[in-house]
Design a protein around this motif. Structure first.
Motif, mmCIF file in Angstrom:
data_model
loop_
_atom_site.group_PDB
_atom_site.id
_atom_site.type_symbol
_atom_site.label_atom_id
_atom_site.label_comp_id
_atom_site.label_asym_id
_atom_site.label_seq_id
_atom_site.Cartn_x
_atom_site.Cartn_y
_atom_site.Cartn_z
ATOM 1 N N TRP A 1 111.081 -2.403 -24.107
ATOM 2 C CA TRP A 1 110.447 -3.129 -25.209
ATOM 3 C C TRP A 1 111.199 -2.911 -26.513
ATOM 4 O O TRP A 1 111.341 -3.831 -27.315
ATOM 5 C CB TRP A 1 108.992 -2.704 -25.338
ATOM 6 C CG TRP A 1 108.271 -3.392 -26.465
ATOM 7 C CD1 TRP A 1 107.877 -2.870 -27.664
ATOM 8 C CD2 TRP A 1 107.871 -4.775 -26.496
ATOM 9 N NE1 TRP A 1 107.266 -3.804 -28.440
ATOM 10 C CE2 TRP A 1 107.241 -4.998 -27.759
ATOM 11 C CE3 TRP A 1 107.978 -5.830 -25.604
ATOM 12 C CZ2 TRP A 1 106.734 -6.226 -28.123
ATOM 13 C CZ3 TRP A 1 107.475 -7.065 -25.974
ATOM 14 C CH2 TRP A 1 106.854 -7.258 -27.219
ATOM 15 N N GLN A 2 111.690 -1.691 -26.721
ATOM 16 C CA GLN A 2 112.454 -1.406 -27.929
ATOM 17 C C GLN A 2 113.737 -2.235 -27.974
ATOM 18 O O GLN A 2 114.116 -2.754 -29.041
ATOM 19 C CB GLN A 2 112.797 0.088 -27.991
ATOM 20 C CG GLN A 2 113.615 0.522 -29.195
ATOM 21 C CD GLN A 2 112.812 0.487 -30.484
ATOM 22 O OE1 GLN A 2 111.613 0.270 -30.464
ATOM 23 N NE2 GLN A 2 113.479 0.705 -31.605
ATOM 24 N N LEU A 3 114.405 -2.388 -26.831
ATOM 25 C CA LEU A 3 115.582 -3.252 -26.772
ATOM 26 C C LEU A 3 115.219 -4.692 -27.124
ATOM 27 O O LEU A 3 115.941 -5.365 -27.868
ATOM 28 C CB LEU A 3 116.198 -3.205 -25.371
ATOM 29 C CG LEU A 3 117.108 -2.039 -25.017
ATOM 30 C CD1 LEU A 3 117.553 -2.155 -23.570
ATOM 31 C CD2 LEU A 3 118.311 -1.980 -25.936
ATOM 32 N N LEU A 4 114.093 -5.155 -26.586
ATOM 33 C CA LEU A 4 113.663 -6.525 -26.860
ATOM 34 C C LEU A 4 113.373 -6.725 -28.343
ATOM 35 O O LEU A 4 113.781 -7.732 -28.947
ATOM 36 C CB LEU A 4 112.432 -6.848 -26.022
ATOM 37 C CG LEU A 4 111.902 -8.276 -26.094
ATOM 38 C CD1 LEU A 4 112.911 -9.246 -25.490
ATOM 39 C CD2 LEU A 4 110.558 -8.393 -25.383
ATOM 40 N N VAL A 5 112.686 -5.770 -28.943
ATOM 41 C CA VAL A 5 112.348 -5.864 -30.365
ATOM 42 C C VAL A 5 113.612 -5.858 -31.220
ATOM 43 O O VAL A 5 113.759 -6.658 -32.155
ATOM 44 C CB VAL A 5 111.404 -4.718 -30.761
ATOM 45 C CG1 VAL A 5 111.252 -4.634 -32.280
ATOM 46 C CG2 VAL A 5 110.038 -4.905 -30.106
ATOM 47 N N LEU B 1 97.275 9.702 -16.731
ATOM 48 C CA LEU B 1 98.660 10.157 -16.579
ATOM 49 C C LEU B 1 99.577 9.001 -16.190
ATOM 50 O O LEU B 1 100.677 8.844 -16.743
ATOM 51 C CB LEU B 1 98.730 11.266 -15.539
ATOM 52 C CG LEU B 1 100.130 11.836 -15.244
ATOM 53 C CD1 LEU B 1 100.721 12.467 -16.501
ATOM 54 C CD2 LEU B 1 100.063 12.860 -14.116
ATOM 55 N N LEU B 2 99.139 8.172 -15.229
ATOM 56 C CA LEU B 2 99.945 7.033 -14.806
ATOM 57 C C LEU B 2 100.126 6.023 -15.940
ATOM 58 O O LEU B 2 101.192 5.417 -16.083
ATOM 59 C CB LEU B 2 99.300 6.352 -13.598
ATOM 60 C CG LEU B 2 99.323 7.155 -12.294
ATOM 61 C CD1 LEU B 2 98.522 6.432 -11.211
ATOM 62 C CD2 LEU B 2 100.756 7.370 -11.818
ATOM 63 N N LEU B 3 99.094 5.839 -16.752
ATOM 64 C CA LEU B 3 99.201 4.932 -17.885
ATOM 65 C C LEU B 3 100.225 5.430 -18.897
ATOM 66 O O LEU B 3 101.056 4.660 -19.401
ATOM 67 C CB LEU B 3 97.837 4.775 -18.550
ATOM 68 C CG LEU B 3 97.789 3.871 -19.790
ATOM 69 C CD1 LEU B 3 98.193 2.448 -19.423
ATOM 70 C CD2 LEU B 3 96.398 3.888 -20.412
ATOM 71 N N VAL B 4 100.186 6.740 -19.192
ATOM 72 C CA VAL B 4 101.147 7.317 -20.139
ATOM 73 C C VAL B 4 102.568 7.196 -19.593
ATOM 74 O O VAL B 4 103.503 6.822 -20.320
ATOM 75 C CB VAL B 4 100.787 8.778 -20.434
ATOM 76 C CG1 VAL B 4 101.893 9.455 -21.248
ATOM 77 C CG2 VAL B 4 99.466 8.860 -21.191
ATOM 78 N N LEU B 5 102.761 7.502 -18.298
ATOM 79 C CA LEU B 5 104.090 7.395 -17.700
ATOM 80 C C LEU B 5 104.590 5.955 -17.722
ATOM 81 O O LEU B 5 105.774 5.702 -17.993
ATOM 82 C CB LEU B 5 104.058 7.920 -16.264
ATOM 83 C CG LEU B 5 103.897 9.437 -16.101
ATOM 84 C CD1 LEU B 5 103.778 9.805 -14.622
ATOM 85 C CD2 LEU B 5 105.070 10.174 -16.729
ATOM 86 N N LEU C 1 108.257 1.834 -19.911
ATOM 87 C CA LEU C 1 108.396 0.467 -20.411
ATOM 88 C C LEU C 1 108.871 0.411 -21.858
ATOM 89 O O LEU C 1 109.489 -0.576 -22.269
ATOM 90 C CB LEU C 1 107.060 -0.274 -20.284
ATOM 91 C CG LEU C 1 106.591 -0.595 -18.873
ATOM 92 C CD1 LEU C 1 105.201 -1.207 -18.901
ATOM 93 C CD2 LEU C 1 107.564 -1.543 -18.185
ATOM 94 N N TYR C 2 108.563 1.444 -22.635
ATOM 95 C CA TYR C 2 108.870 1.362 -24.062
ATOM 96 C C TYR C 2 110.355 1.197 -24.366
ATOM 97 O O TYR C 2 110.707 0.413 -25.260
ATOM 98 C CB TYR C 2 108.335 2.588 -24.809
ATOM 99 C CG TYR C 2 108.602 2.488 -26.289
ATOM 100 C CD1 TYR C 2 107.856 1.621 -27.092
ATOM 101 C CD2 TYR C 2 109.614 3.228 -26.883
ATOM 102 C CE1 TYR C 2 108.118 1.497 -28.449
ATOM 103 C CE2 TYR C 2 109.887 3.111 -28.244
ATOM 104 C CZ TYR C 2 109.130 2.248 -29.018
ATOM 105 O OH TYR C 2 109.400 2.121 -30.353
#
Length: 289
Positions: free
Chosen positions: A27-31, A14-18, A23-24
């Motif tokens: 990351w999308q802004l960076l991409v 659950l913590l990994l998914v959150l 973070l995504y």
């Protein structure tokens, strides 16, 4: 050793998914910011651009309407944070002394503005009567005294062993020397916490600049980013076409992404340096009331 059970596996998953969900977007802004103009308009949700491009950043760094406000934001954050920490120290240290005359009255005087305010119109009239409209000082002076930070630092000072001060006073040190040569060096956690609060507050602030500043030479990057994000596609496209020699390689998406990353980058980079003091300073500063 404690066994790793199904409940632990569920918590970690659950913590990994959150974490990925949080973070995504960054990351999308960076991409998007490092994508070519054509690819940025058709990229959608992707973890990696097919072709890397720095044209958006070249445009942003060459665009004076962005870099000047960015410099103003940096100057505001440094100046405002330094002033707030100085005034917080000078106010919290006397209030931590039980022998201070009228200590309770002064504490109440500081705390009342935390709960009551005059409203936006009286505040604007006050700023105008002080001659701070369209002046850089309007961005740092009104927020130089943060009452909550004073309360937290006062509580921290009360937790310091009184023997440190008594020995310094017996050696002939005055209160100012005692504060800056003995108390400040042992107060790193709470100073880092207050400094982080002040820096984040000043860096993210935009409403005061929007209300009190009309001069484009002293506005801040957050106002420019707000204007860029709120502007219509036609207005933003006109800016890109007029300012960039390589406008064909740009799109609205990667220009806006580059400006957004530029506006959040300094705080994101600075936070890890003070994060280890943050929780400690906050907890120690909340022990006493």
């Amino acid at each position: 050793m404690k066994r790793f059970g199904a409940f632990d596996a569920f918590n970690y998953a659950l913590l990994l998914v959150l974490s990925l969900l949080f973070l995504y977007p960054f990351w999308q802004l960076l991409v998007l910011s490092f994508s070519t103009g054509k690819e940025a308009t058709t990229l959608g949700y992707a973890f990696w651009p097919r072709h890397w491009s720095t044209e958006a950043y070249r445009f942003v760094f060459a665009y004076d309407e962005v870099m000047r406000p960015f410099g103003n934001s940096v100057l505001r954050t440094l100046t405002g944070t330094a002033l707030e920490m100085l005034f917080t120290l000078l106010a919290a240290y006397p209030l931590a002394k039980r022998e201070l005359p009228l200590r309770g009255v002064l504490t109440t005087y500081f705390i009342i503005p935390m709960f009551f305010g005059g409203g936006l119109i009286p505040y604007y009239l006050l700023i105008r009567s002080l001659g701070l409209v369209d002046h850089f000082l309007v961005l740092v002076i009104p927020g130089a005294v943060a009452v909550f930070s004073i309360v937290v630092m006062r509580n921290y000072f009360q937790s310091i062993d009184a023997a440190l001060e008594e020995s310094a006073l017996m050696d002939g040190a005055g209160y100012l020397r005692l504060l800056f040569r003995i108390i400040v060096p042992v107060s790193t956690p709470v100073l880092a916490t207050i400094g982080l609060w002040a820096a984040v507050g000043h860096w993210n602030a935009w409403f005061d600049a929007l209300i009190f500043v009309r001069d484009r030479n002293i506005t801040v990057i957050q106002v420019i980013m707000r204007e860029m994000l709120r502007a219509s596609d036609e207005q933003t496209r006109d800016v890109v076409l007029n300012r960039s020699a390589n406008a064909a390689q740009l799109s609205l998406a990667n220009v806006r992404s580059a400006i957004a990353l530029l506006s959040i980058g300094p705080i994101v980079l600075a936070y890890p340096w003070v994060q280890r003091y943050f929780v400690k300073g906050l907890m120690l500063g909340s022990l006493k009331g």
